[in-house]
Design a protein around this motif. Sequence first.
Motif, PDB file in Angstrom:
ATOM      1  N   SER A  56       8.984   1.611  -6.251  1.00 46.77           N
ATOM      2  CA  SER A  56       8.891   2.235  -7.570  1.00 46.77           C
ATOM      3  C   SER A  56       8.835   1.212  -8.699  1.00 46.77           C
ATOM      4  O   SER A  56       8.563   1.572  -9.850  1.00 46.77           O
ATOM      5  CB  SER A  56      10.078   3.175  -7.798  1.00 46.77           C
ATOM      6  N   ARG A  57       9.089  -0.048  -8.380  1.00 46.99           N
ATOM      7  CA  ARG A  57       9.070  -1.102  -9.392  1.00 46.99           C
ATOM      8  C   ARG A  57       7.714  -1.822  -9.465  1.00 46.99           C
ATOM      9  O   ARG A  57       7.553  -2.753 -10.255  1.00 46.99           O
ATOM     10  CB  ARG A  57      10.140  -2.145  -9.081  1.00 46.99           C
ATOM     11  N   VAL A  58       6.767  -1.439  -8.625  1.00 48.12           N
ATOM     12  CA  VAL A  58       5.472  -2.118  -8.605  1.00 48.12           C
ATOM     13  C   VAL A  58       4.693  -1.796  -9.873  1.00 48.12           C
ATOM     14  O   VAL A  58       4.502  -0.628 -10.229  1.00 48.12           O
ATOM     15  CB  VAL A  58       4.654  -1.706  -7.366  1.00 48.12           C
ATOM     16  N   LEU A  66       9.454  -5.882  10.165  1.00 50.31           N
ATOM     17  CA  LEU A  66       8.291  -6.587  10.707  1.00 50.31           C
ATOM     18  C   LEU A  66       6.998  -5.798  10.553  1.00 50.31           C
ATOM     19  O   LEU A  66       5.931  -6.288  10.931  1.00 50.31           O
ATOM     20  CB  LEU A  66       8.529  -6.917  12.180  1.00 50.31           C
ATOM     21  N   LEU A  67       7.078  -4.593  10.027  1.00 42.33           N
ATOM     22  CA  LEU A  67       5.880  -3.796   9.788  1.00 42.33           C
ATOM     23  C   LEU A  67       5.906  -3.361   8.325  1.00 42.33           C
ATOM     24  O   LEU A  67       6.426  -2.306   7.981  1.00 42.33           O
ATOM     25  CB  LEU A  67       5.825  -2.581  10.720  1.00 42.33           C
ATOM     26  N   VAL A  68       5.351  -4.185   7.475  1.00 42.08           N
ATOM     27  CA  VAL A  68       5.443  -3.990   6.029  1.00 42.08           C
ATOM     28  C   VAL A  68       4.333  -3.063   5.552  1.00 42.08           C
ATOM     29  O   VAL A  68       3.169  -3.226   5.905  1.00 42.08           O
ATOM     30  CB  VAL A  68       5.353  -5.345   5.300  1.00 42.08           C
ATOM     31  N   GLY A  69       4.699  -2.091   4.742  1.00 43.75           N
ATOM     32  CA  GLY A  69       3.728  -1.179   4.146  1.00 43.75           C
ATOM     33  C   GLY A  69       4.374  -0.460   2.982  1.00 43.75           C
ATOM     34  O   GLY A  69       5.593  -0.478   2.826  1.00 43.75           O
ATOM     35  N   ALA A  70       3.562   0.145   2.133  1.00 40.34           N
ATOM     36  CA  ALA A  70       4.119   0.837   0.965  1.00 40.34           C
ATOM     37  C   ALA A  70       3.092   1.816   0.426  1.00 40.34           C
ATOM     38  O   ALA A  70       1.888   1.707   0.698  1.00 40.34           O
ATOM     39  CB  ALA A  70       4.503  -0.164  -0.126  1.00 40.34           C
ATOM     40  N   GLU A  71       3.580   2.770  -0.349  1.00 43.66           N
ATOM     41  CA  GLU A  71       2.715   3.730  -1.032  1.00 43.66           C
ATOM     42  C   GLU A  71       3.164   3.823  -2.487  1.00 43.66           C
ATOM     43  O   GLU A  71       3.793   4.801  -2.898  1.00 43.66           O
ATOM     44  CB  GLU A  71       2.776   5.098  -0.350  1.00 43.66           C
ATOM     45  N   PRO A  72       2.839   2.790  -3.269  1.00 38.95           N
ATOM     46  CA  PRO A  72       3.245   2.823  -4.677  1.00 38.95           C
ATOM     47  C   PRO A  72       2.475   3.866  -5.457  1.00 38.95           C
ATOM     48  O   PRO A  72       1.415   4.336  -5.025  1.00 38.95           O
ATOM     49  CB  PRO A  72       2.916   1.413  -5.165  1.00 38.95           C
ATOM     50  N   ALA A  73       3.003   4.236  -6.610  1.00 40.80           N
ATOM     51  CA  ALA A  73       2.370   5.270  -7.420  1.00 40.80           C
ATOM     52  C   ALA A  73       1.088   4.787  -8.085  1.00 40.80           C
ATOM     53  O   ALA A  73       0.258   5.601  -8.499  1.00 40.80           O
ATOM     54  CB  ALA A  73       3.344   5.765  -8.490  1.00 40.80           C
ATOM     55  N   VAL A  87      -0.909   1.833   0.864  1.00 37.96           N
ATOM     56  CA  VAL A  87      -1.638   3.081   0.662  1.00 37.96           C
ATOM     57  C   VAL A  87      -2.074   3.205  -0.793  1.00 37.96           C
ATOM     58  O   VAL A  87      -1.285   2.984  -1.722  1.00 37.96           O
ATOM     59  CB  VAL A  87      -0.755   4.281   1.062  1.00 37.96           C
ATOM     60  N   GLY A  88      -3.348   3.545  -0.979  1.00 43.24           N
ATOM     61  CA  GLY A  88      -3.879   3.725  -2.318  1.00 43.24           C
ATOM     62  C   GLY A  88      -4.349   2.439  -2.967  1.00 43.24           C
ATOM     63  O   GLY A  88      -4.751   2.431  -4.132  1.00 43.24           O
ATOM     64  N   SER A  89      -4.294   1.325  -2.235  1.00 44.03           N
ATOM     65  CA  SER A  89      -4.732   0.056  -2.812  1.00 44.03           C
ATOM     66  C   SER A  89      -6.240   0.068  -3.009  1.00 44.03           C
ATOM     67  O   SER A  89      -6.963   0.910  -2.465  1.00 44.03           O
ATOM     68  CB  SER A  89      -4.330  -1.103  -1.899  1.00 44.03           C
ATOM     69  N   ARG A  90      -6.739  -0.875  -3.786  1.00 44.66           N
ATOM     70  CA  ARG A  90      -8.176  -1.050  -4.003  1.00 44.66           C
ATOM     71  C   ARG A  90      -8.588  -2.370  -3.373  1.00 44.66           C
ATOM     72  O   ARG A  90      -8.122  -3.438  -3.776  1.00 44.66           O
ATOM     73  CB  ARG A  90      -8.498  -1.032  -5.489  1.00 44.66           C
ATOM     74  N   LEU A  91      -9.454  -2.291  -2.381  1.00 49.39           N
ATOM     75  CA  LEU A  91      -9.943  -3.475  -1.686  1.00 49.39           C
ATOM     76  C   LEU A  91     -11.265  -3.915  -2.287  1.00 49.39           C
ATOM     77  O   LEU A  91     -12.199  -3.121  -2.418  1.00 49.39           O
ATOM     78  CB  LEU A  91     -10.123  -3.172  -0.196  1.00 49.39           C
ATOM     79  N   VAL A  92     -11.339  -5.184  -2.663  1.00 46.99           N
ATOM     80  CA  VAL A  92     -12.573  -5.774  -3.184  1.00 46.99           C
ATOM     81  C   VAL A  92     -12.851  -7.036  -2.379  1.00 46.99           C
ATOM     82  O   VAL A  92     -11.987  -7.920  -2.275  1.00 46.99           O
ATOM     83  CB  VAL A  92     -12.449  -6.118  -4.682  1.00 46.99           C
TER      84      VAL A  92
END
Length: 550
Positions: A271-273, A471-478, A505-510
């Motif tokens: 939530s701090r991202v 060891l399995l890092v992931g997140a779904e920031p707003a 989740v929801g990131s933008r890949l370029v």
Amino acid sequence: MSALRNGAVALGLLLVLLTFATMQPADPGGTSAAQPAQRHTSTPAKPTPAPAATTSGTAGAAPGEIRFTGAPQPNPAALRRFYAQQVEWTRCADDRDFDCARVAVPVDHERPSGATIAIALRRLPATSEHPRGTLFVNPGGPGGSGTDFVREPDLFGDDLRAAWDIVGFDPRGIGDSAGFDCLTDEELDAMYAADPTPASAQGMEFLEEAAAARAASCLQRGGALAAKMGSEAVAADLDILREAVGDERLNYYGVSYGTLIGAIYADRFTSRVGLMVLDSAVSPDGLDTASVTQRDVDANARHWGTEFDALFADFVEECGDRCPLGTDPGSAGAALVALLDSLEAVPLPTDFDSLPQVTEGWAVTAIGEGLLDPASWPYLVDALEAAIEGDGTELAWFAMVAVGRDVDGSYPGATFGKSHLPVTCADWPARTWAELTPSRAVLEEHPLFGRIQPPLPSECAGWTGTMRSNLLVGAEPATPILVIGNEDDPVTPIEDTEYLAEMLVGSRLVTVDAARHGAYAMGNACVDEVVEDYLARGLAPRDGLGCPAD
């Protein structure tokens, strides 16, 4: 892997060697590839306004303006005294264009009443009167100095300079943040000089014992801090720094190994991202693959051997008639193998008092690093030509630049070689991949690959410090994280960048059609504009955008 752009040849070779050596998917990757930066000479034209769609809530794939919604999670109550700090900036004594400060953090976040250290910060103040806040930056490594990184102000475009106070920090145990010499100059020299391809079991046992001794001596020198230098602790420190500068959310640019810090932060403090750019990513997946077989290891080795052979063929084609090894990749590779084999028996003399001989180990360091950096190929050609004629001076110089060694035999403190071990060993637990080495037949199919990137013992054998808990890092920031990378990155493969984008989740890949390490500020106007639109104007790009070659 490396301060990314410190003007020297990359320090990434060692970590790349370790990755290939264990033949595991390239998850520890990412040292810096220290390339000279392409400078911003003008501000990109202001873009056409984006569609009115918001990216608040769960980030979608459409472009649009980023809006922050929802209240961030409260600060950890047990760390109240650390979160109560307010940073006090003063002009840096060594450069009045910057502000310096220190912020206290606990050595062990689980025991906040115990020992503390001070994290060193260096701020490049915004050029506007009303900046958006603070943009923290990290150059990778592990072991790169953020306070040095931020001293390259031309790395950041004019719009970023106006929008943000840009702050670099030395991670715990690095540089001015209670930094210590994990390895001595003598230990590093011995490591680089050692025979990387011992023919006997006794020779391999010597390498294993030397690696274990280096890990033990690092822990002894660094004490409790050395045992607590993993990226999870760095991410927790970073949240304290965020609060100290007065920002509600963390705004961050991390490159190479700095992407792991950002990913771990996003996982732990979702939530701090705020606005976060992760450039040329390290895969955050540290899970073991218990079912790995010799066939898996051999298949992976064949893949990387083929990739390496293609890279060497490009080198031979580029040097053309100047190539001292010949113009055919096959015969040139055989000639280079013969040169390395000869150095195992008779090292080459040099003109350097501190490094009077080039051993096979030093030559592998120079050649392996040089091949990863096409900009250095003309110098590598000169060094190889001199070596073939019996003079190792230029090859020794090339190797010293590659590992950050001064001609007097000293190594700077905040470098990958001196500082990475306690971070690497904390972040990447031993895996089944490391227990198996490629079959002799596979290495014989790719003989030069087997010499330049040979199977080596784990440098973390016997590690007793802290291990990464998740060891399995992931997140779904707003709001969407921007993940960028080059399609033919020789240090952190694009597959790792793509994987990280999937885990966030929801990131933008370029992606960028380029063959170098580091996408932003390296001369591609398309990705530079994407990053600066995102950070300076809060505009998220379309997911999956591809930037053409420079």
